[in-house]
Write a protein that holds these residues in place. Structure first.
Motif, PDB file in Angstrom:
ATOM      1  N   TYR A  46       0.865  -1.175   0.000  1.00 54.31           N
ATOM      2  CA  TYR A  46       0.000   0.000   0.000  1.00 54.31           C
ATOM      3  C   TYR A  46       0.902   1.225   0.000  1.00 54.31           C
ATOM      4  O   TYR A  46       1.778   1.363   0.858  1.00 54.31           O
ATOM      5  CB  TYR A  46      -0.899  -0.029   1.240  1.00 54.31           C
ATOM      6  N   PRO A  47       0.749   2.136  -0.954  1.00 53.27           N
ATOM      7  CA  PRO A  47       1.691   3.246  -1.108  1.00 53.27           C
ATOM      8  C   PRO A  47       1.760   4.211   0.079  1.00 53.27           C
ATOM      9  O   PRO A  47       2.782   4.844   0.297  1.00 53.27           O
ATOM     10  CB  PRO A  47       1.207   3.966  -2.363  1.00 53.27           C
ATOM     11  N   ALA A  48       0.697   4.309   0.863  1.00 54.81           N
ATOM     12  CA  ALA A  48       0.704   5.232   2.002  1.00 54.81           C
ATOM     13  C   ALA A  48       1.128   4.552   3.304  1.00 54.81           C
ATOM     14  O   ALA A  48       1.161   5.183   4.349  1.00 54.81           O
ATOM     15  CB  ALA A  48      -0.674   5.854   2.159  1.00 54.81           C
ATOM     16  N   ALA A  49       1.468   3.279   3.239  1.00 47.82           N
ATOM     17  CA  ALA A  49       1.867   2.553   4.449  1.00 47.82           C
ATOM     18  C   ALA A  49       3.173   3.106   5.000  1.00 47.82           C
ATOM     19  O   ALA A  49       4.070   3.486   4.249  1.00 47.82           O
ATOM     20  CB  ALA A  49       2.009   1.066   4.139  1.00 47.82           C
ATOM     21  N   THR A  50       3.275   3.148   6.311  1.00 45.97           N
ATOM     22  CA  THR A  50       4.481   3.681   6.948  1.00 45.97           C
ATOM     23  C   THR A  50       5.332   2.595   7.587  1.00 45.97           C
ATOM     24  O   THR A  50       6.452   2.871   7.991  1.00 45.97           O
ATOM     25  CB  THR A  50       4.107   4.725   8.015  1.00 45.97           C
ATOM     26  N   ARG A  51       4.820   1.384   7.688  1.00 42.08           N
ATOM     27  CA  ARG A  51       5.624   0.332   8.319  1.00 42.08           C
ATOM     28  C   ARG A  51       6.755  -0.107   7.390  1.00 42.08           C
ATOM     29  O   ARG A  51       6.651  -0.025   6.168  1.00 42.08           O
ATOM     30  CB  ARG A  51       4.761  -0.859   8.719  1.00 42.08           C
ATOM     31  N   PHE A  52       7.839  -0.576   7.967  1.00 43.96           N
ATOM     32  CA  PHE A  52       8.980  -1.057   7.200  1.00 43.96           C
ATOM     33  C   PHE A  52       8.579  -2.308   6.430  1.00 43.96           C
ATOM     34  O   PHE A  52       7.971  -3.220   6.981  1.00 43.96           O
ATOM     35  CB  PHE A  52      10.152  -1.364   8.126  1.00 43.96           C
TER      36      PHE A  52
END
Length: 81
Positions: A8-14
């Protein structure tokens, strides 16, 4: 089937770079086990396929890097990467 996580392009997890080689059919069909023995050759063939594809979109095309099953519409792909 060989596939990767469709991020998902807006995901912030590594998200480590991951390539999954798995039997997606129920109970498996043995293809991933057989492919494991020739993985280096398969990776070389995949690289040549991407490099030799005539598409000009930086995200690639279904013939080289895009996954038609990607729920995120392949927005995070980069053919050069």
């Amino acid at each position: 089937d060989v596939y990767t996580e469709c991020a998902y392009p807006a995901a912030t997890r590594f998200r480590p770079r991951t390539l999954l080689l798995a039997d997606r059919s129920r109970g498996g069909n043995g293809v991933s086990f057989q492919a494991y023995g020739v993985l280096v050759e398969l990776m070389g063939m995949a690289l040549r396929m991407v490099e030799e594809c005539d598409c000009t979109n930086f995200r690639g095309c279904p013939g080289c890097v895009q996954m038609l099953s990607c729920a995120e519409h392949n927005v995070v792909l980069d053919k050069e990467a």
